[in-house]
Every structure is written in C-alpha cells, then in structure tokens.
Scaffold this motif. Structure first.
Motif, mmCIF file in Angstrom:
data_model
loop_
_atom_site.group_PDB
_atom_site.id
_atom_site.type_symbol
_atom_site.label_atom_id
_atom_site.label_comp_id
_atom_site.label_asym_id
_atom_site.label_seq_id
_atom_site.Cartn_x
_atom_site.Cartn_y
_atom_site.Cartn_z
ATOM 1 N N ILE A 1 0.856 -1.183 0.000
ATOM 2 C CA ILE A 1 0.000 0.000 0.000
ATOM 3 C C ILE A 1 0.895 1.238 0.000
ATOM 4 C CG2 ILE A 1 -1.736 1.302 1.294
ATOM 5 C CD1 ILE A 1 -2.598 -1.362 2.559
ATOM 6 N N VAL A 2 0.612 2.191 -0.887
ATOM 7 C CA VAL A 2 1.340 3.463 -0.899
ATOM 8 C C VAL A 2 0.350 4.610 -1.061
ATOM 9 C CG1 VAL A 2 3.505 2.514 -1.817
ATOM 10 C CG2 VAL A 2 1.778 3.374 -3.389
ATOM 11 N N VAL A 3 0.809 5.796 -0.703
ATOM 12 C CA VAL A 3 -0.009 7.004 -0.825
ATOM 13 C C VAL A 3 0.595 7.883 -1.913
ATOM 14 C CG1 VAL A 3 -0.785 9.089 0.375
ATOM 15 C CG2 VAL A 3 -0.702 6.921 1.595
ATOM 16 N N VAL A 4 -0.237 8.429 -2.775
ATOM 17 C CA VAL A 4 0.212 9.350 -3.811
ATOM 18 C C VAL A 4 0.566 10.680 -3.142
ATOM 19 C CG1 VAL A 4 -0.431 10.572 -5.925
ATOM 20 C CG2 VAL A 4 -1.245 8.239 -5.535
ATOM 21 N N LEU A 5 1.807 11.140 -3.347
ATOM 22 C CA LEU A 5 2.280 12.338 -2.667
ATOM 23 C C LEU A 5 2.271 13.593 -3.525
ATOM 24 C CD1 LEU A 5 5.319 10.781 -0.761
ATOM 25 C CD2 LEU A 5 3.025 11.252 0.103
ATOM 26 N N SER A 6 2.085 13.436 -4.833
ATOM 27 C CA SER A 6 2.111 14.617 -5.704
ATOM 28 C C SER A 6 0.986 14.533 -6.729
ATOM 29 C CB SER A 6 3.467 14.714 -6.419
ATOM 30 O OG SER A 6 3.535 13.756 -7.453
ATOM 31 N N GLY A 7 0.868 15.564 -7.529
ATOM 32 C CA GLY A 7 -0.168 15.618 -8.564
ATOM 33 C C GLY A 7 0.318 15.164 -9.918
ATOM 34 N N SER A 8 1.453 14.472 -9.995
ATOM 35 C CA SER A 8 2.032 14.102 -11.287
ATOM 36 C C SER A 8 1.219 13.065 -12.053
ATOM 37 C CB SER A 8 3.463 13.591 -11.100
ATOM 38 O OG SER A 8 3.469 12.376 -10.386
ATOM 39 N N MET A 9 0.304 12.369 -11.382
ATOM 40 C CA MET A 9 -0.492 11.350 -12.074
ATOM 41 C C MET A 9 -1.943 11.770 -12.289
ATOM 42 S SD MET A 9 1.063 8.808 -13.280
ATOM 43 C CE MET A 9 -0.271 7.672 -13.584
ATOM 44 N N GLU A 10 -2.242 13.038 -12.062
ATOM 45 C CA GLU A 10 -3.613 13.504 -12.300
ATOM 46 C C GLU A 10 -3.913 13.434 -13.789
ATOM 47 O OE1 GLU A 10 -4.062 17.380 -10.569
ATOM 48 O OE2 GLU A 10 -3.640 16.638 -8.565
ATOM 49 N N PRO A 11 -5.068 13.080 -14.207
ATOM 50 C CA PRO A 11 -6.303 12.848 -13.467
ATOM 51 C C PRO A 11 -6.503 11.392 -13.025
ATOM 52 C CG PRO A 11 -6.813 12.860 -15.782
ATOM 53 C CD PRO A 11 -5.324 13.099 -15.658
ATOM 54 N N ALA A 12 -5.527 10.507 -13.294
ATOM 55 C CA ALA A 12 -5.696 9.105 -12.889
ATOM 56 C C ALA A 12 -5.735 8.983 -11.363
ATOM 57 C CB ALA A 12 -4.570 8.247 -13.467
ATOM 58 N N PHE A 13 -4.767 9.600 -10.694
ATOM 59 C CA PHE A 13 -4.691 9.584 -9.233
ATOM 60 C C PHE A 13 -4.372 10.983 -8.736
ATOM 61 C CE2 PHE A 13 -2.965 5.358 -10.513
ATOM 62 C CZ PHE A 13 -4.077 4.618 -10.166
ATOM 63 N N TYR A 14 -4.957 11.322 -7.601
ATOM 64 C CA TYR A 14 -4.734 12.636 -6.998
ATOM 65 C C TYR A 14 -3.925 12.486 -5.716
ATOM 66 C CZ TYR A 14 -8.111 14.407 -10.321
ATOM 67 O OH TYR A 14 -8.749 14.750 -11.480
ATOM 68 N N ARG A 15 -3.366 13.588 -5.275
ATOM 69 C CA ARG A 15 -2.597 13.617 -4.032
ATOM 70 C C ARG A 15 -3.479 13.096 -2.894
ATOM 71 N NH1 ARG A 15 -0.514 17.799 -0.132
ATOM 72 N NH2 ARG A 15 1.645 17.175 0.174
ATOM 73 N N GLY A 16 -2.954 12.124 -2.147
ATOM 74 C CA GLY A 16 -3.708 11.551 -1.037
ATOM 75 C C GLY A 16 -4.440 10.258 -1.366
ATOM 76 N N ASP A 17 -4.456 9.860 -2.615
ATOM 77 C CA ASP A 17 -5.084 8.577 -2.962
ATOM 78 C C ASP A 17 -4.252 7.429 -2.407
ATOM 79 O OD1 ASP A 17 -7.022 9.971 -4.314
ATOM 80 O OD2 ASP A 17 -6.421 9.315 -6.319
ATOM 81 N N LEU A 18 -4.921 6.405 -1.921
ATOM 82 C CA LEU A 18 -4.259 5.218 -1.387
ATOM 83 C C LEU A 18 -4.243 4.164 -2.484
ATOM 84 C CD1 LEU A 18 -3.170 4.081 1.371
ATOM 85 C CD2 LEU A 18 -5.414 3.038 1.619
ATOM 86 N N LEU A 19 -3.051 3.691 -2.857
ATOM 87 C CA LEU A 19 -2.912 2.723 -3.938
ATOM 88 C C LEU A 19 -2.613 1.341 -3.385
ATOM 89 C CD1 LEU A 19 -0.641 4.767 -6.385
ATOM 90 C CD2 LEU A 19 -3.138 4.723 -6.257
#
Length: 178
Positions: free
Chosen positions: A48-66
């Motif tokens: 489990i990891v947490v997205v720390l930046s907006g580099s993957m928007e719009p797929a994942f946003y900051r704070g999303d749990l992967l």
C-alpha cells in the motif's frame, strides 16, 4: 472529565497497567503482521502506498491510497508502476510509456512518465540513468481508494500531529477500562 481519567490511571495496579501496555503492544504487533502478510500475498515489499504529488492527475490525486501487487508477468506499456530510484527514500508512481527488451540477456528496460508531466522521467532517474529495470519496481497498481491517504500526508507535513495522534492513542489504550 480528563482529571477523572488521570485519577483512574493512578489507581491502577502495576498488573492492570502492564495488561493495558501489553494490549497496546498486541495491537501494534497485529498491525505489523497484517502488513507483512499483505506483502507476502501481493509479492510486494510495500503493498500500500499514498500518492504524494499531482504528477499522475487525473488518474490519481494527491492523497489517494494505492494497492499494489507484483505479478511475475512482464511489465507492459500503459502499466502504472511504483518504483524506487537507488539512493532515494520516496517511491514514484508513474505510467510505463516505453519498453526495450534485450534479447540476449532477457533484461527489460523501462521508461516512465507521470500523466500530468510534460516530459518523461529521465530527469528523475539518477545522473546518466536512461531507464529503470524490473528490479526497481515495487509493484503495479491494482486498485485505489481516493483521498484515504491524506492523513498520512498531513502527518508528514505536520510532524507534531503525528506525535499528538500517537500520544492520544497510547493514552486512550492506557485509560480504556475495557
């Protein structure tokens, strides 16, 4: 009300206090066992990891749990992978945009890019490094929960919040009467 709990804590015998501390340690060790069990099940050192930046928007946003898994199958273009660069602590979540398979050795060369970035990740890799390899990949993204990881980001941004939360939970475990 808080003074009442402190009085209760002072009235506890050494045996009751030791039991409360052992209960707290059992909860912590159970959480670690669940983490290690997930790591074994998913074949990933970090399931489990947490997205720390907006580099993957719009797929994942900051704070999303992967949620990650590391299957034995080869990496494909379009896979969203979490990888670590040697010498750096924080893993990176980006999409595979290009592959190069070396036939003689069977080694796979992987190029990644954040969906919200203008250029590929060669600028993020170590100096002189043009590709990452399968060994650098921690896992492939298998699912996510939006914004569930924001508490982790808040605790990293404000360390005093982390200590306050741990202190509160520890105190709660000590004074909990059940």
């Amino acid at each position: 009300m808080f003074e009442e709990e402190i009085r209760f804590l002072r009235k506890m015998s050494k045996r009751q206090l030791a039991q409360q501390i052992l209960n707290f340690l059992m909860i912590v060790s159970s959480a670690l066992m669940v983490w290690k069990g997930l790591a074994l099940y998913t074949n990933s050192e970090s399931p489990i990891v947490v997205v720390l930046s907006g580099s993957m928007e719009p797929a994942f946003y900051r704070g999303d749990l992967l949620f990650l898994g590391l299957p034995d199958e080869p990496v494909r273009v379009g896979d969203i992978c979490v990888f670590k660069i040697s010498g750096r602590d924080v893993p990176i979540v980006h999409r595979v945009i290009k592959l190069h398979d070396e036939r003689k050795t069977g080694k796979q060369y992987i190029l990644t890019k954040g969906d919200n970035n203008q250029v590929d990740d060669r600028g993020l890799y170590n100096p002189g490094q043009q590709w990452i390899h399968k060994e650098d990949i921690i896992g492939k993204v298998k699912g996510f929960l939006p914004y569930v990881g924001m508490i982790t980001i808040l605790m990293n941004d404000y360390p005093q919040l982390k200590y306050a939360l741990i202190g509160f939970l520890g105190l709660y475990m000590l004074i909990n009467r059940e």
